[in-house]
Design an enzyme around this catalytic site. Structure first.
Site, mmCIF file in Angstrom:
data_model
loop_
_atom_site.group_PDB
_atom_site.id
_atom_site.type_symbol
_atom_site.label_atom_id
_atom_site.label_comp_id
_atom_site.label_asym_id
_atom_site.label_seq_id
_atom_site.Cartn_x
_atom_site.Cartn_y
_atom_site.Cartn_z
ATOM 1 N N GLU A 1 1.563 57.181 43.298
ATOM 2 C CA GLU A 1 2.748 57.928 42.873
ATOM 3 C C GLU A 1 2.966 57.876 41.371
ATOM 4 O OE1 GLU A 1 7.605 57.792 43.528
ATOM 5 O OE2 GLU A 1 6.270 56.526 44.720
ATOM 6 N N ASP A 2 2.721 56.712 40.757
ATOM 7 C CA ASP A 2 3.146 56.502 39.379
ATOM 8 C C ASP A 2 2.017 56.427 38.365
ATOM 9 O OD1 ASP A 2 5.759 56.424 40.227
ATOM 10 O OD2 ASP A 2 5.758 54.264 40.525
ATOM 11 N N HIS B 1 6.977 43.940 40.366
ATOM 12 C CA HIS B 1 7.533 44.488 41.620
ATOM 13 C C HIS B 1 6.507 44.484 42.759
ATOM 14 C CE1 HIS B 1 9.410 47.012 44.582
ATOM 15 N NE2 HIS B 1 8.529 47.982 44.372
ATOM 16 N N ASP C 1 8.947 46.707 50.369
ATOM 17 C CA ASP C 1 9.186 47.409 49.107
ATOM 18 C C ASP C 1 10.682 47.620 48.897
ATOM 19 O OD1 ASP C 1 8.935 49.109 46.852
ATOM 20 O OD2 ASP C 1 8.863 50.869 48.151
ATOM 21 N N HIS D 1 0.925 49.793 46.192
ATOM 22 C CA HIS D 1 1.720 50.818 46.871
ATOM 23 C C HIS D 1 2.315 51.871 45.946
ATOM 24 C CE1 HIS D 1 5.270 48.247 45.824
ATOM 25 N NE2 HIS D 1 5.932 49.376 45.894
ATOM 26 N N ASP E 1 37.436 32.886 64.777
ATOM 27 C CA ASP E 1 37.807 31.975 65.855
ATOM 28 C C ASP E 1 36.700 31.799 66.879
ATOM 29 O OD1 ASP E 1 40.229 31.221 64.931
ATOM 30 O OD2 ASP E 1 41.405 32.631 66.147
#
Length: 783
Positions: A153-154, A125, A215, A149, A335
């Site tokens: 957080e993870d 990712h 992201d 990034h 159209d």
């Protein structure tokens, strides 16, 4: 396969594969280096027997197709680190590429054992996000931040560690993109907090939003693996916020892909039906499209104008939105033929406009010059609509190559071209100004949800262009009024606005402005914003400025009124606030949970504390022999009518100067004034024994207007309401609302809300109404 060490990561919302992704079967520009989006080999569609009925396709079929596409390597894992470095080598230095490779190794180690719902290692990712930014030719720090990034957080990596290894700029970008880990009271508030944090980070480095958009883009490409609830929520969030943000920053290709992917994820059946219809219509119009393109190109060539003439494809979401909002059929939308003419210079733009206007007749009122007056996101182009051959409408956009680059890449054009041209510099300045305005909104918003409301307003600005008295151009949202203009000039101008001139003529502050008008604001030093302005302003800056001023105003009014009420209660002991020593005050502050006198007075003024209770505590502090005080001992409260937001008037009885009045304190509303005989006050006396009722009287110098209510029985006839409104106006009063209720074939009841100065003025209004001759009965409503 071993069990992932942190498979729970894939269950969080907001991260592709962990939480967002989407079908990529929508028409979009493929990333360089990515394989074409085709089904895996070995899977072929079974041939349908001739004459056999096509099986009904339900939404679950398309959802399954979204999931299959999301897991395909060309979408979930579109690039390797070698491919990325090869792409970066076309515009970055070798030492910068080495840092990118090191960041990849660092991120891969940090995400070791983490997997996406697509079945791929999680590092695919951030690698895909970096690839999107490399395609936009972003600088090496942005690409590094993309690879990293999610590590804050993870994983266990700290921001300080990133700063030491890759520099403070990279750490700031990664921190800005990371979501907040705090637990909030609701998902809506959590998302609002995230946007607030992102706005603050963007103010420091605008590359934060570019990484965030990339992201979200890869997450949307793989959204098919999410649950139905997550898929629809994330798709809606993308359509509501991320696509408009990309548009606001001028990054057109990302905005379009967001819309296509979000549309397919949210409404897979509708997207499929429209796509089939577009494919069928494309075959029918291909020849005419090419004939029109050649005719325009040949006409430009004959005038020695070097130009590329390109047919514009209509996007699925754009077609769907027009069908829904403009109530047009699919045939009406298809159209219209669209072309883009790209030339070398601004002079050629206007020459090309003359050529196409000579070639086909222009439709009146359908020409827009966004070159002279660019859109708020820096977009520049000439737009015109023509009657083409066979009477078909043709929409033509004419722009230079630089304008084309800005239209496609917006804020990213600075890194993509490293151009110092005025076009790109203007785009940068506009984007940065928008970010500064966002930060200003964030600081003034009362809460995160209020900030989100202002952001939504700001993201859909269909612009109006007006002029200041000195000839400067101001950009405002569609539907803006003079108050919006005043706050766009400066917050102080808006806060002290009292009147306006539009095209040199006095006009109501609520009048909607039209492009091309000149606007002048008249101010007064003592003027303050009116709460009613919030009902007609449309710009986020105006709404935020008004709310902020009203909060300050209410706080000041609450303190002043609280002081009056407390002094009134202390008067029974021949005391005032000024007679009390600080030590006594400080002991009472603790009892009522406040830190200073102004907080105590504001709580009294807002109705959160009763003045006589506070007075009793103040007198008893340090004096055990102090006698109790009564509620009425300080005499009635004088009502002037200009106390602002802390004095309200009961809508049940509509008190006006001249009426005998009383009041009671209500938490959050402050002091509420009623007519003494109001049935609601009778009920309060019965339930509370009169303890919370405070005597009041009208001051001698009331100058404001007050709202009260009349009931009229009138003969039914044409023009009846107009006659009533005219009679009230002739009496120099105002009509706030009219409600009509039919009684029988001859008589109609009319409820009338009028604004008057006092009882004498009300009597004049009633006499004027009776003089019309149509009134059967008239009375004042007191309940």
């Amino acid at each position: 396969m071993t069990k992932p060490a942190r498979s729970d990561v894939s269950a969080r919302s907001g991260k592709a594969g962990r939480g967002n992704a989407s079908s990529s079967s929508s028409p979009r520009r493929p990333e360089a280096g990515a394989a074409a989006q085709t089904p895996p080999r070995g899977k072929t569609k079974p041939r349908r027997r001739k004459g056999a009925k096509r099986p009904a396709q339900t939404e679950s079929y398309f959802v399954a197709r979204l999931a299959e596409q999301a897991k395909h390597p060309s979408i979930a894992n579109p690039v390797s680190i070698e491919d990325l470095c090869d792409k970066l080598a076309t515009y970055l230095e070798p030492d910068q590429i080495a840092l990118v490779r090191d960041a990849y190794d660092y991120a891969a180690a940090a995400h070791e054992g983490q997997w996406r719902r697509t079945g791929h290692a999680y590092i695919t990712h951030p690698l895909a996000v970096a690839n999107i930014l490399a395609h936009m030719r972003m600088d090496h720090e942005t690409v590094i931040a993309a690879l990293l990034h999610d590590v804050i957080e993870d994983t266990d990596v700290a921001k300080a560690s990133l700063g030491e290894r890759y520099g403070e700029s990279v750490a700031q970008i990664v921190d800005g993109v990371s979501k907040l880990s705090t637990i909030f009271r609701s998902r809506a508030e959590a998302q609002a907090e995230n946007f607030q944090k992102m706005a603050m980070a963007m103010a420091k480095d605008i590359r934060v939003i570019v990484v965030k958009l990339a992201d979200r883009l890869h997450n949307m490409r793989t959204i098919g693996v999410m649950s139905d609830e997550q898929r629809k929520r994330i798709a809606r969030e993308t359509l509501d916020f991320y696509a408009p943000i990309a548009n606001r920053l001028g990054i057109h290709h990302i905005k379009v892909e967001f819309e296509e992917l979000g549309f397919r994820a949210l409404y897979p059946l509708r997207a499929d039906r429209i796509e089939r219809a577009v494919q069928a219509a494309r075959g029918n119009r291909k020849e005419l499209m090419e004939e029109l393109r050649k005719t325009v190109a040949e006409s430009l060539t004959s005038e020695d104008i070097a130009a590329d003439v390109i047919g514009r494809e209509k996007h699925l979401y754009s077609i769907y939105r027009k069908m829904k909002t403009q109530h047009k059929s699919f045939a009406e939308i298809m159209d219209v033929f669209g072309f883009r003419v790209v030339v070398d210079s601004v002079d050629d733009c206007y020459r090309a406009l003359g050529v196409v206007h000579n070639l086909y007749k222009p439709i009146a009122g359908r020409f827009k010059d966004y070159i002279a007056i660019p859109k708020v996101n820096g977009y520049q182009s000439l737009h015109t609509t023509l009657f083409g051959m066979h009477g078909v409408p043709i929409e033509v956009q004419i722009r230079t190559r630089h304008m084309e680059a800005v239209a496609e890449n917006g804020i990213a054009g600075h890194w993509l071209y490293k151009s110092a041209s005025d076009d790109f510099q203007s785009s940068q300045q506009r984007a940065r100004q928008w970010v500064r305005d966002l930060l200003d909104l964030q600081q003034k918003a009362g809460n995160p949800l209020e900030f989100i409301e202002s952001l939504k307003i700001d993201l859909f600005p269909d612009e109006v262009y007006v002029f200041t008295p000195k000839g400067h151009i101001m950009e405002l949202p569609r539907g803006a009024c003079a108050v919006d203009f005043a706050y766009a000039v400066h917050t102080d101008v808006g806060n002290h606005c009292v009147a306006c001139r539009v095209d040199r003529n006095l006009a109501p502050l609520s009048q909607q402005l039209q492009s091309g008008q000149s606007v002048e604001i008249i101010t007064a030093p003592e003027a303050r914003p009116n709460p009613d302005w919030l009902t007609f302003v449309v710009s986020s800056k105006a709404r935020t400025g008004i709310r902020q001023a009203l909060k300050v105003q209410q706080a000041a009014d609450s303190i002043a009124f609280g002081r009056r009420l407390l002094n009134r209660s202390l008067a029974s002991a021949d005391k005032s606030i000024n007679d009390l020593d600080f030590r006594r005050l400080r002991r009472v502050f603790k009892e009522f949970g406040v830190r200073k006198l102004d907080e105590l007075l504001a709580a009294i003024g807002n109705g959160e504390l009763m003045a006589y209770v506070v007075a009793q505590q103040l007198l008893a502090a340090g004096d055990p022999n102090a006698t109790g005080i009564t509620v009425d001992s300080g005499g009635p409260v004088a009502i002037r009518g200009g106390e602002g937001l802390v004095i309200n008037y009961g809508r049940c009885c509509g008190p006006i100067p001249g009426d005998p009045i009383v009041g009671h304190m209500t938490p959050g509303k402050g002091f509420v004034v009623h007519v003494e005989t109001c049935p609601n006050m009778v009920e309060i006396r019965r339930r509370r024994g009169g303890r919370d009722i405070i005597p009041a009287h009208w001051a001698d110098n009331t100058t404001a207007e007050f709202q009260t209510f009349l009931r009229l029985d009138v003969h039914r006839k044409k023009g009846m309401i107009a006659s009533i409104a005219a009679a009230v106006s002739e009496a120099d009063a105002g009509v706030e609302a009219i409600n009509v209720e039919e009684r029988n074939a001859e008589v109609t009841s009319v409820s009338l809300d009028v604004s008057v100065r006092n009882r004498n003025h009300l009597a004049q209004v009633m006499r004027r109404l009776r003089s019309t001759g149509d009134i059967v009965a008239i009375s004042r409503v007191n309940s």
